[in-house]
Design a protein around this motif. Structure first.
Motif, mmCIF file in Angstrom:
data_model
loop_
_atom_site.group_PDB
_atom_site.id
_atom_site.type_symbol
_atom_site.label_atom_id
_atom_site.label_comp_id
_atom_site.label_asym_id
_atom_site.label_seq_id
_atom_site.Cartn_x
_atom_site.Cartn_y
_atom_site.Cartn_z
ATOM 1 N N LEU A 146 98.234 -1.045 11.138
ATOM 2 C CA LEU A 146 98.296 0.285 11.226
ATOM 3 C C LEU A 146 98.242 0.253 9.804
ATOM 4 C CD1 LEU A 146 100.835 0.949 13.618
ATOM 5 C CD2 LEU A 146 98.882 1.677 13.496
ATOM 6 N N THR A 147 97.141 1.221 9.235
ATOM 7 C CA THR A 147 97.222 2.027 7.496
ATOM 8 C C THR A 147 96.956 3.371 8.285
ATOM 9 O OG1 THR A 147 95.763 0.625 7.517
ATOM 10 C CG2 THR A 147 95.646 2.410 5.651
ATOM 11 N N THR A 148 98.029 4.285 7.150
ATOM 12 C CA THR A 148 98.120 5.616 6.663
ATOM 13 C C THR A 148 97.475 6.057 5.334
ATOM 14 O OG1 THR A 148 100.709 5.298 5.469
ATOM 15 C CG2 THR A 148 100.858 5.800 7.956
ATOM 16 N N TYR A 195 97.797 10.604 8.123
ATOM 17 C CA TYR A 195 97.176 10.056 9.226
ATOM 18 C C TYR A 195 98.071 8.491 9.843
ATOM 19 C CZ TYR A 195 94.180 14.455 8.858
ATOM 20 O OH TYR A 195 93.705 15.452 9.044
ATOM 21 N N LEU A 196 98.013 8.190 10.462
ATOM 22 C CA LEU A 196 97.964 6.645 11.099
ATOM 23 C C LEU A 196 96.667 6.289 11.634
ATOM 24 C CD1 LEU A 196 100.163 4.752 11.177
ATOM 25 C CD2 LEU A 196 100.399 5.257 13.420
ATOM 26 N N GLU A 201 95.508 2.721 13.465
ATOM 27 C CA GLU A 201 94.894 1.353 14.233
ATOM 28 C C GLU A 201 93.655 0.810 13.597
ATOM 29 O OE1 GLU A 201 95.222 -1.530 18.197
ATOM 30 O OE2 GLU A 201 94.724 0.579 18.467
ATOM 31 N N THR A 260 92.791 6.850 15.045
ATOM 32 C CA THR A 260 93.914 7.412 14.326
ATOM 33 C C THR A 260 94.725 9.046 15.269
ATOM 34 O OG1 THR A 260 92.311 9.614 13.905
ATOM 35 C CG2 THR A 260 92.206 7.487 12.555
ATOM 36 N N ILE A 312 100.333 11.879 12.188
ATOM 37 C CA ILE A 312 101.911 11.947 12.253
ATOM 38 C C ILE A 312 102.971 12.313 10.812
ATOM 39 C CG2 ILE A 312 101.809 8.798 12.186
ATOM 40 C CD1 ILE A 312 101.663 7.891 9.782
ATOM 41 N N PHE A 317 103.734 9.397 16.164
ATOM 42 C CA PHE A 317 103.407 7.881 16.400
ATOM 43 C C PHE A 317 104.292 7.028 17.898
ATOM 44 C CE2 PHE A 317 105.787 9.373 12.576
ATOM 45 C CZ PHE A 317 104.977 8.780 11.476
ATOM 46 N N GLY A 374 101.390 4.963 17.035
ATOM 47 C CA GLY A 374 101.762 3.891 16.606
ATOM 48 C C GLY A 374 102.860 3.084 17.331
ATOM 49 N N GLU A 419 107.751 8.060 9.532
ATOM 50 C CA GLU A 419 108.452 6.446 10.124
ATOM 51 C C GLU A 419 109.593 6.997 10.907
ATOM 52 O OE1 GLU A 419 104.613 5.784 8.119
ATOM 53 O OE2 GLU A 419 105.677 6.061 7.186
ATOM 54 N N TYR A 474 109.416 3.630 17.414
ATOM 55 C CA TYR A 474 108.210 3.286 16.034
ATOM 56 C C TYR A 474 109.293 2.623 15.506
ATOM 57 C CZ TYR A 474 104.880 3.173 12.616
ATOM 58 O OH TYR A 474 103.666 2.186 11.534
#
Length: 352
Positions: A29-31, A40-41, A43, A49, A52, A73, A77, A101, A107
């Motif tokens: 995952l990248t934010t 934003y989150l 995958e 997306t 979050i 999340f 997430g 988070e 999560y």
């Protein structure tokens, strides 16, 4: 890895990711944030997306004015982390974990579950929050603080030998076109908070001073004297590396690796090794200083390492030549030939 804002966590992860064995995007995952709007989150493998965090101007302070959106999340997430755990391959990536988070216990639990099943390369914000502390201090985690990756370590360069077997002082003997001592100065440059060369050679002392490297010139006879004088000169309160001045093929990467290991695990004695056989230099934690100061005449720090085998940890060297020292002119010629072979193979040239 951890660090403050703009410390380079995400940049370093991006450099590392292609080296972790994945042909495409690493599962994970990248934010990212749109200032004043949302966080934003995403995958990595699917591109899905979710929001979050949403900007809330009513929150105090210039930073952390995003209010967590736990639905994002939970909807993306948590399932994405579980898919990462089930995916093929050894590694997963998380960029990054921060205060948003920590608002979603499900999560956080999924991150810890992923860590139990995969090797995880993660960026963690430097914030004093229980979950983030737990991530960085987990017993299976190697944590690098990019704000101070090497901590406040000291370095004593051991340059007090008389060179009897060499036929005279070897410190300034030419090695591949440069003085032998220069290689150790290069290998230890920029890693340590404090550094000192301890020597009985006035010529070597002048050479070091000419480069702005602190020197302690002495006339004491024993290796134990060099250790004790070096510690006294540094007034070290963190770990200290004791580095011989006659290992010209020691890489700066290996020295930095020892320092990184000591910053992560400051209670161990760290040594480089080739095929499991330990060598020099040796990085001692502060608890070893009383024993180092009390070494018997003629003994070096290796005696302290031998007295605490359970505290010694080894860092593999890149090749056998890194740990080789020079006692005779024949040794010098042999290592010059090894350096030529290293250059011919395309491997890193020297400690530069």
């Amino acid at each position: 890895m951890t660090g403050g804002r703009r410390s380079g966590k995400s940049t370093l992860l991006a450099v590392l990711a292609p080296r972790l064995g994945a042909a495409g995007a690493l599962p994970g995952l990248t934010t990212w944030a749109q200032p004043g709007r949302a966080v934003y989150l995403k995958e990595n493998t699917t591109g899905r997306t979710a929001v979050i965090g949403r900007f809330d101007p009513a929150l105090p302070g210039p930073e952390n004015r995003m209010r967590p959106v736990t639905e994002g999340f939970c909807a993306l997430g948590v399932p994405a982390l579980r898919r990462c755990a089930d995916a093929a391959g050894e590694w997963a990536l998380l960029d990054e974990a921060g205060y948003l988070e920590t608002a979603c216990p499900e999560y956080c639990a999924a991150v810890l579950e992923l860590m139990s099943r995969k090797r995880l390369a993660a960026a963690v914000r430097k914030q004093d929050l229980p979950f983030l502390r737990r991530l960085c201090r987990h017993p299976d985690v190697f944590c690098v603080d990019l704000d101070a990756p090497f901590g406040s370590l000291g370095c004593v360069i051991m340059a007090s030998g008389l060179g009897r077997r060499f036929g005279g002082s070897k410190l300034l003997a030419p090695f591949a076109g440069r003085p032998l001592l220069q290689y150790t100065l290069d290998a230890t440059q920029g890693v340590f908070a404090r550094r000192v060369v301890v020597t009985r050679s006035a010529e070597a002392a002048a050479f070091c001073r000419g480069q702005g490297v602190p020197v302690l010139l002495h006339s004491r006879p024993f290796r134990s004297d060099t250790v004790r004088l070096g510690l006294a000169a540094l007034r070290a309160d963190a770990g200290c590396l004791f580095c011989p001045a006659d290992q010209p093929l020691l890489r700066r990467e290996t020295v930095a690796g020892l320092a990184l290991c000591a910053a992560d695990d400051p209670q161990s004695i760290w040594r480089p090794a080739w095929q499991g056989k330990p060598g020099a230099p040796v990085l001692f934690p502060a608890w070893a200083y009383p024993e180092l100061r009390a070494l018997p005449e003629g003994r070096g720090g290796g005696a302290v390492a031998q007295a605490h085998p359970g505290s010694v940890r080894l860092l593999p060297a890149a090749d056998e030549w890194e740990l080789a020292d020079i006692d005779t002119p024949a040794d010098l010629a042999r290592l010059e030939a090894a350096l030529a072979g290293r250059q011919g193979s395309g491997r890193p040239k020297t400690a530069e």
